[in-house]
Design a protein around this motif. Structure first.
Motif, PDB file in Angstrom:
ATOM      1  N   ARG A 181       0.839  -1.207   0.000  1.00 28.55           N
ATOM      2  CA  ARG A 181       0.000   0.000   0.000  1.00 28.55           C
ATOM      3  C   ARG A 181       0.871   1.253   0.000  1.00 28.55           C
ATOM      4  O   ARG A 181       0.572   2.231  -0.703  1.00 28.55           O
ATOM      5  CB  ARG A 181      -0.910  -0.006   1.237  1.00 28.55           C
ATOM      6  CG  ARG A 181      -2.098  -0.933   1.135  1.00 28.55           C
ATOM      7  CD  ARG A 181      -3.057  -0.700   2.298  1.00 28.55           C
ATOM      8  NE  ARG A 181      -2.410  -0.902   3.587  1.00 28.55           N
ATOM      9  CZ  ARG A 181      -2.291  -2.081   4.188  1.00 28.55           C
ATOM     10  NH1 ARG A 181      -2.763  -3.161   3.610  1.00 28.55           N
ATOM     11  NH2 ARG A 181      -1.714  -2.188   5.362  1.00 28.55           N
ATOM     12  N   GLU A 182       1.932   1.250   0.813  1.00 26.61           N
ATOM     13  CA  GLU A 182       2.812   2.413   0.860  1.00 26.61           C
ATOM     14  C   GLU A 182       3.489   2.633  -0.491  1.00 26.61           C
ATOM     15  O   GLU A 182       3.654   3.778  -0.930  1.00 26.61           O
ATOM     16  CB  GLU A 182       3.852   2.230   1.958  1.00 26.61           C
ATOM     17  CG  GLU A 182       3.272   2.280   3.369  1.00 26.61           C
ATOM     18  CD  GLU A 182       4.315   2.068   4.441  1.00 26.61           C
ATOM     19  OE1 GLU A 182       5.498   1.878   4.077  1.00 26.61           O
ATOM     20  OE2 GLU A 182       3.955   2.095   5.639  1.00 26.61           O
ATOM     21  N   ALA A 224       0.884   4.141  -2.883  1.00 17.42           N
ATOM     22  CA  ALA A 224       0.642   5.552  -2.568  1.00 17.42           C
ATOM     23  C   ALA A 224       1.834   6.412  -2.974  1.00 17.42           C
ATOM     24  O   ALA A 224       1.674   7.522  -3.500  1.00 17.42           O
ATOM     25  CB  ALA A 224       0.350   5.707  -1.077  1.00 17.42           C
ATOM     26  N   THR A 225       3.047   5.903  -2.736  1.00 17.03           N
ATOM     27  CA  THR A 225       4.243   6.655  -3.126  1.00 17.03           C
ATOM     28  C   THR A 225       4.351   6.767  -4.636  1.00 17.03           C
ATOM     29  O   THR A 225       4.754   7.816  -5.165  1.00 17.03           O
ATOM     30  CB  THR A 225       5.497   5.972  -2.546  1.00 17.03           C
ATOM     31  OG1 THR A 225       5.377   5.881  -1.124  1.00 17.03           O
ATOM     32  CG2 THR A 225       6.747   6.760  -2.881  1.00 17.03           C
ATOM     33  N   ALA A 234      -4.018   4.459   0.138  1.00 13.94           N
ATOM     34  CA  ALA A 234      -3.261   4.163   1.361  1.00 13.94           C
ATOM     35  C   ALA A 234      -4.086   3.432   2.417  1.00 13.94           C
ATOM     36  O   ALA A 234      -3.514   2.823   3.325  1.00 13.94           O
ATOM     37  CB  ALA A 234      -2.715   5.460   1.950  1.00 13.94           C
ATOM     38  N   THR A 235      -5.416   3.470   2.323  1.00 14.38           N
ATOM     39  CA  THR A 235      -6.244   2.927   3.410  1.00 14.38           C
ATOM     40  C   THR A 235      -7.089   1.727   3.007  1.00 14.38           C
ATOM     41  O   THR A 235      -7.819   1.193   3.830  1.00 14.38           O
ATOM     42  CB  THR A 235      -7.187   4.021   3.956  1.00 14.38           C
ATOM     43  OG1 THR A 235      -8.016   4.522   2.887  1.00 14.38           O
ATOM     44  CG2 THR A 235      -6.395   5.173   4.546  1.00 14.38           C
ATOM     45  N   LEU A 246       0.016  12.111   3.733  1.00 14.69           N
ATOM     46  CA  LEU A 246       0.024  10.663   3.530  1.00 14.69           C
ATOM     47  C   LEU A 246       0.742   9.962   4.672  1.00 14.69           C
ATOM     48  O   LEU A 246       0.252   8.964   5.218  1.00 14.69           O
ATOM     49  CB  LEU A 246       0.695  10.338   2.197  1.00 14.69           C
ATOM     50  CG  LEU A 246       0.939   8.851   1.916  1.00 14.69           C
ATOM     51  CD1 LEU A 246      -0.380   8.094   1.812  1.00 14.69           C
ATOM     52  CD2 LEU A 246       1.762   8.676   0.637  1.00 14.69           C
ATOM     53  N   ARG A 247       1.908  10.466   5.063  1.00 14.77           N
ATOM     54  CA  ARG A 247       2.678   9.834   6.147  1.00 14.77           C
ATOM     55  C   ARG A 247       1.951   9.938   7.485  1.00 14.77           C
ATOM     56  O   ARG A 247       2.035   9.028   8.315  1.00 14.77           O
ATOM     57  CB  ARG A 247       4.071  10.462   6.260  1.00 14.77           C
ATOM     58  CG  ARG A 247       4.902  10.429   4.982  1.00 14.77           C
ATOM     59  CD  ARG A 247       4.964   9.053   4.357  1.00 14.77           C
ATOM     60  NE  ARG A 247       5.714   9.074   3.100  1.00 14.77           N
ATOM     61  CZ  ARG A 247       5.618   8.169   2.153  1.00 14.77           C
ATOM     62  NH1 ARG A 247       4.786   7.150   2.297  1.00 14.77           N
ATOM     63  NH2 ARG A 247       6.333   8.265   1.046  1.00 14.77           N
ATOM     64  N   GLN A 265      -0.692   7.206   7.392  1.00 10.28           N
ATOM     65  CA  GLN A 265      -0.068   5.889   7.516  1.00 10.28           C
ATOM     66  C   GLN A 265       0.399   5.621   8.945  1.00 10.28           C
ATOM     67  O   GLN A 265       0.216   4.522   9.468  1.00 10.28           O
ATOM     68  CB  GLN A 265       1.109   5.783   6.542  1.00 10.28           C
ATOM     69  CG  GLN A 265       0.685   5.668   5.087  1.00 10.28           C
ATOM     70  CD  GLN A 265       1.864   5.698   4.135  1.00 10.28           C
ATOM     71  OE1 GLN A 265       2.926   6.220   4.460  1.00 10.28           O
ATOM     72  NE2 GLN A 265       1.685   5.154   2.945  1.00 10.28           N
TER      73      GLN A 265
END
Length: 388
Positions: A173-174, A177-178, A264-265, A293-294, A297
């Motif tokens: 997921r990370e 998103a990145t 991300a979710t 975003l961070r 997360q």
């Protein structure tokens, strides 16, 4: 991306079904052995109680809503099994403690799992040496202990596999998103390049053309002057259009916040996240988007590590030059909240862009934050910007 809850639910179903079926078979075997015995009804009654307790610890919904019920049921299975074995001497009753040991990693800390295994082995050895007339008690206890050890190792391996899969899904997921942020940053860089080229090249030449047409109009007369003045007016209009196009390219939003946070979710293990993000929230600063975003997360990681919450909510409201952010989960909270490295890192990220954040753990874990739509000038550049 597959939902990890599906795999975990299947594993739990197989484990619980196996435990119930095995306990039922043991009950049936003991009933067959004691069919002519006056202890038949007593044995079946105690075993039905054990079967009921196993059923209680096998209901996921009960564990979520009333965790103490499942915990007490787990604690009762072993002493009832020992009492039953002392009262009625049948070899198959040790299988109940094998079922119990398979649930140890679920209800007890990992550090106590092996001590539990040793305690069960010593308890069976003591019961047999004291209440039975069996021979080779030590060898039999060692043999049965290997069955218990196998059940414990299998259960621990299953939990480790689920955790490893959770970690893999989180990293996936990370990464997605990145990648989305990187794509947005690349689009921003391309738009900036196009806007700069339009301004520096086309704008420069149009400005020079306008000036020359203005000069030509002053030194000409007659029909030629009329056409030159028309060309001059058109060149000014075109120059204004170019300036507007450059301004539009530079002001176009870069990141669709709702789409980014959705990536991300989604497909979180044991946690469902509801997003309430105003459609008007679109960021033209990748640094702010990465910080947001961070923050999300880290908030989710904190919930998964330290809470039994099954639901979380992310709310974002557009306040003009700032964004109001709130994260909360359905956990039970705690009396005191201590900031670990993750939450401290979240504070540092928001401080670096001129934002603010506060935390609360009553009645549940909650994060309140305010983020500017544009990072302060001396703030650090986004890692996404640096990589692009």
């Amino acid at each position: 991306m597959r939902n990890n809850d599906g795999m975990e639910n299947r594993i739990s179903f197989y484990q619980h079904s196996g435990a119930i079926v095995t306990a039922s078979v043991v009950t049936g075997i003991s009933a067959w052995v004691l069919w002519q015995s006056p202890l038949l009804l007593e044995a079946i009654s105690w075993q039905c109680l054990i079967l009921g307790l196993i059923f209680l610890i096998s209901i996921p919904a009960l564990k979520e809503k009333h965790p103490d019920v499942g915990r007490y049921a787990f604690y009762l299975i072993l002493p009832i099994t020992f009492a039953l074995s002392i009262r009625i001497q049948i070899d198959v009753f040790f299988i109940y403690s094998i079922i119990w040991i398979a649930y140890v990693p679920t209800y007890l800390p990992r550090s106590l799992a092996w001590w539990s295994l040793l305690g069960v082995a010593l308890a069976w050895f003591g019961i047999r040496i004291t209440f039975s007339q069996e021979t080779n008690v030590f060898a039999k206890t060692i043999l049965e202990s290997t069955f218990h050890m196998f059940a414990l190792i299998s259960s621990i391996a299953t939990q480790d596999s689920i955790k490893a899969n959770d970690k893999t899904q989180q990293l996936n997921r990370e990464l997605l998103a990145t990648q989305q942020l990187l794509s947005d940053a690349s689009k921003e860089n391309e738009r900036t390049r196009i806007a700069r080229d339009l301004h520096d090249l086309l704008g420069h030449h149009l400005t020079a053309l306008t000036i020359n047409l203005q000069v030509a109009g002053r030194v000409s007369d007659g029909e030629a002057k009329k056409h030159i003045e028309q060309c001059y007016a058109l060149s000014k209009l075109l120059l204004n259009d170019v300036r507007e196009a450059v301004s539009t390219l530079r002001s176009m939003p870069v990141v669709n916040v709702k789409e980014l946070l959705s990536i991300a979710t989604r497909d979180l293990p044991r946690l469902s996240v509801s997003l309430e993000v105003q459609e008007t929230i679109n960021l033209d600063d990748v640094n702010i988007a990465e910080t947001l975003l961070r923050v999300v997360q880290e908030a989710i990681t904190n919930t998964l590590k330290h809470s039994d919450a099954k639901q979380a909510w992310v709310t974002m409201v557009d306040q003009g030059n700032t964004i109001t952010f709130k994260y909360s989960d359905s956990g039970s909270g705690s009396k005191s909240l201590s900031l670990g490295n993750g939450l401290k890192g979240m504070q540092e990220r928001l401080d670096s862009i001129g934002g603010t954040v506060s935390f609360s753990d009553q009645p549940a874990f909650t994060i309140y934050a305010q983020l500017p739509k544009t990072a302060k000038e001396n703030g650090p550049k986004s890692s996404i910007e640096r990589s692009s």
